[in-house]
Scaffold this active site. Structure first.
Site, PDB file in Angstrom:
ATOM      1  N   TYR A 107      18.409 101.338  56.504  1.00 57.72           N
ATOM      2  CA  TYR A 107      19.366 100.843  55.508  1.00 57.72           C
ATOM      3  C   TYR A 107      18.673  99.913  54.508  1.00 57.72           C
ATOM      4  CZ  TYR A 107      23.706  98.843  53.630  1.00 57.72           C
ATOM      5  OH  TYR A 107      24.721  98.436  52.802  1.00 57.72           O
ATOM      6  N   LYS A 161      42.031  91.398  55.279  1.00 55.51           N
ATOM      7  CA  LYS A 161      42.409  90.048  54.876  1.00 55.51           C
ATOM      8  C   LYS A 161      43.750  90.012  54.151  1.00 55.51           C
ATOM      9  CE  LYS A 161      37.685  88.317  54.215  1.00 55.51           C
ATOM     10  NZ  LYS A 161      36.752  87.750  53.210  1.00 55.51           N
ATOM     11  N   THR A 200      32.128  90.732  51.409  1.00 57.46           N
ATOM     12  CA  THR A 200      32.983  89.631  51.870  1.00 57.46           C
ATOM     13  C   THR A 200      33.111  88.561  50.801  1.00 57.46           C
ATOM     14  OG1 THR A 200      32.385  90.038  54.177  1.00 57.46           O
ATOM     15  CG2 THR A 200      33.247  87.860  53.640  1.00 57.46           C
ATOM     16  N   GLU A 260      35.357  89.673  48.024  1.00 59.92           N
ATOM     17  CA  GLU A 260      36.766  89.575  48.408  1.00 59.92           C
ATOM     18  C   GLU A 260      37.248  88.131  48.304  1.00 59.92           C
ATOM     19  OE1 GLU A 260      38.672  91.955  51.462  1.00 59.92           O
ATOM     20  OE2 GLU A 260      36.709  92.769  51.988  1.00 59.92           O
ATOM     21  N   HIS A 284      40.166  85.752  45.305  1.00 57.80           N
ATOM     22  CA  HIS A 284      41.238  84.774  45.570  1.00 57.80           C
ATOM     23  C   HIS A 284      41.171  83.556  44.641  1.00 57.80           C
ATOM     24  CE1 HIS A 284      42.918  86.558  49.250  1.00 57.80           C
ATOM     25  NE2 HIS A 284      41.683  86.897  49.559  1.00 57.80           N
TER      26      HIS A 284
END
Length: 332
Positions: A60, A125, A192, A195, A199
């Protein structure tokens, strides 16, 4: 499926970024679960006897996809669909970035349409994302899938703790979840962090998703690597409301993420305030140890709920459950 309580549980991890790699590391020393399958955007890997994390991470990191793993990797633009069709897996942890906000529900629909039966666990979430999963509960039941939603840290571990703490009270006045996350560099958890950025005031999911790595870096430079998050759209509120514990407007979630320091900027905790049957007001506080990482507090519960989901599935119990409805089972 193996007989109840017997046999090795074969587990897959969808998504192989920071969270997916951490999930594989959590599984590595386990005796009851073996990690046999993984997928990213460009490919997948499957080995019925178990994958080796070092080799998968190397593929990866060095070549951009776990699909380059020799000899068990396959490059594919339909990696999830092809993996699900080919792999013999009891359950999957969906360690996927939910960007856009419809992504997780779209993945779940692929599982339903594939005819696969087993257990799925997510660490969603957003309340609005979980509401999309809730709309699929009848289809999940009919498909023979046992789905555990909101099973990370928050929602998840802290929401479940709140549900237990609530039992001391006749009425719940408030549930306040406050988290502190420390990571050495944001690139390790790009999805993460995006995300979380969604907010912030002036941002939403689409804007955060469209940001280049350079734009994210520039934003973090302005804030010295700190993201201060208040009144987040977190599905803890929906889960506690569904559980009959309190209305969602009594639940608040916020925290601080330090993207340049592995030390937590504050201790993660949940405070449950309520009135007892004697008429007294009190607060229960459950605090996570500062030494436990975000990855430990997300992936550990996710696999505990996966084990619980497998127990339900083997008894013929299918459909949708949240982390406040079922106790996780410890994976040895």
């Amino acid at each position: 499926m193996q007989a109840e309580g017997k046999g090795l549980m074969k587990v897959g991890v969808l998504g192989f970024g920071g969270l997916g790699q951490a999930a594989a590391r959590v599984l590595e020393p386990k005796g009851e679960m073996v990690w046999v399958a993984a997928a990213d955007r460009k490919g997948y890997a499957y080995c019925g006897d178990g994958l080796t994390i070092a080799d998968c991470v190397s593929a990866y990191r060095d070549r951009g996809s776990i699909g380059y793993l020799e000899p068990n990797g396959t490059l594919s633009n339909e990696s999830i669909v092809e993996l699900v069709q080919q792999a013999k897996v009891d359950g999957y942890f969906l360690a996927l970035p939910n960007l856009p906000n419809t992504f997780m529900a779209e993945v779940v629909k692929q599982f339903i349409q594939s005819g696969w039966q087993g257990v799925l666990v997510d660490a969603l979430k957003r309340t609005s994302a979980m509401e999309q999963i809730l709309q699929l509960q009848d289809e999940l039941q009919a498909a023979g899938i046992t789905y555990m939603t909101g099973c990370g840290a928050t929602p998840g571990l802290l929401t479940a703790a709140a549900a237990i703490a609530a039992q001391s009270y006749a009425e719940i006045h408030s549930v306040k979840i406050t988290f502190g996350v420390g990571i050495a560099n944001w690139e390790a958890y790009q999805a993460t962090i995006r995300e979380d950025i969604a907010h912030l005031p002036g941002y939403d999911v689409e804007r955060a998703r469209a940001m280049s790595d350079g734009e994210v870096g520039a934003l973090l430079d302005k804030t010295n690597g700190i993201l201060a998050l208040e009144n987040m759209e977190h599905a803890d509120d929906l889960m506690l409301e569904l559980g009959g514990i309190c209305s969602r407007d009594r639940v608040t979630v916020g925290g601080i993420v330090d993207t340049r320091n592995p030390k937590k900027p504050l201790s993660t905790n949940v405070q449950v305030t309520g009135r007892t049957f004697e008429g007294k007001t009190s607060t229960h506080t459950f605090t996570l140890g500062d030494e436990t990482s975000m990855a430990a507090n997300v992936c550990g519960p996710a696999f505990g709920y996966l084990k619980a989901g497998l127990s339900l599935h083997r008894r013929g119990i299918h459909g949708l459950f949240t982390a406040t409805e079922v106790m996780p089972q410890f994976v040895r």
